[in-house]
Motif scaffolding. Structure first.
Motif: not given
Length: 288
Positions: A135-136, A187-193
């Motif tokens: 999820r974004y 990692p892309n921070p916008s999809i951190l989990p």
């Protein structure tokens, strides 16, 4: 065989709710329906692929079948149409194809999945942990503890549990292949989990490779870069979706069919000395 001229961004906006539908994607992903040619590399193998209804899982299912394997796929009940599409190609290849709708994050459903797969296929040789949730998030405050738990339940706890359930059925020469991600290293921070969960899967893969080597079971992971699957319109922002894949050297997202050969290689007996590998498939992007 020449490589198709696969689509490049920009793509039209096409947000979907998780888990996303293949039919609603434009352009439609290529799972190798017309292009993948088998060479008998997996004759006699029996494989279970989670998230096998669409995307990478569908491409792997089709490729495995054309390489001679019998295939079981697990998928969410809402994904029956995509699952039927994939199973058609598995069966058209002359192989036993079994579909099992379930939520792999539920321990009881996961246990039933493995039990049914072993019964339907007559055993198990290859486990592909591919199902995932993404999820974004625009900012950190949107990431609730429930979202964190949901992501790890599907992306980390379920794969470990399925390994636990599958190992008693895997004989020497068995293979476990996890779908990690380049997000595990960059990692892309916008999809951190999601990115964090994939980092866990990468480490789980290496650890399991060491623990299971004495039993003759190999454990590896594929780290896809940007791949055009239903997870993208269901788990990315509109801006990121429109430009999806433009940042890698090839200038486009990969198609699911372009990853299938990596999974075939890792499942085949010819990879008998390959375990603990994290195989990057990302259109030329380098992650250290």
């Amino acid at each position: 065989m020449s490589v198709p001229r696969y689509p490049k961004p920009p793509f039209k906006p096409q947000q979907q709710k998780f888990p996303g539908k293949t039919d609603k994607m434009e352009p439609r992903p290529d799972h190798g329906e017309e292009s993948y040619i088998g060479h008998g590399l997996l004759v006699g193998k029996r494989a279970l692929i989670t998230g096998g209804d669409s995307g990478i899982g569908a491409a792997v299912a089709i490729a495995f079948a054309r390489e001679g394997a019998d295939v079981a796929i697990a998928y969410l009940p809402t994904e029956q149409k995509d699952a039927d599409h994939t199973l058609k190609y598995v069966r058209d290849a002359g192989r036993n194809g079994y579909g099992h709708p379930c939520d792999v994050s539920d321990p009881e459903q996961a246990e039933a999945l493995v039990r049914a797969t072993v019964e339907k296929l007559g055993g198990l040789d290859v486990l592909v942990n591919n199902a995932a949730y993404q999820r974004y998030f625009e900012n950190f405050d949107e990431i609730t503890l429930d979202e964190w738990h949901k992501t790890f339940a599907t992306n980390v706890h379920a794969p470990f549990n399925l390994v636990r359930l599958a190992v008693p059925h895997l004989k020497e020469g068995g293979a476990i292949i996890n779908t990690a991600s380049v997000q595990s290293k960059k990692p892309n921070p916008s999809i951190l989990p999601y990115a964090t969960s994939k980092g866990a899967i990468a480490n789980l893969t290496i650890g399991l490779a060491g623990m299971l080597a004495s039993q003759g079971i190999r454990v590896n992971a594929v780290l896809p870069g940007p791949i055009w699957t239903p997870l993208i319109p269901a788990g990315m922002s509109e801006e990121e979706l429109v430009n999806f894949g433009d940042h890698v050297p090839m200038g486009r997202p990969g198609q699911p069919a372009e990853l299938a050969s990596a999974y075939v290689m890792l499942a085949a007996d010819t990879a008998s000395y390959t375990s603990g590998a994290l195989l990057n498939v990302s259109g030329g992007a380098v992650t250290l």
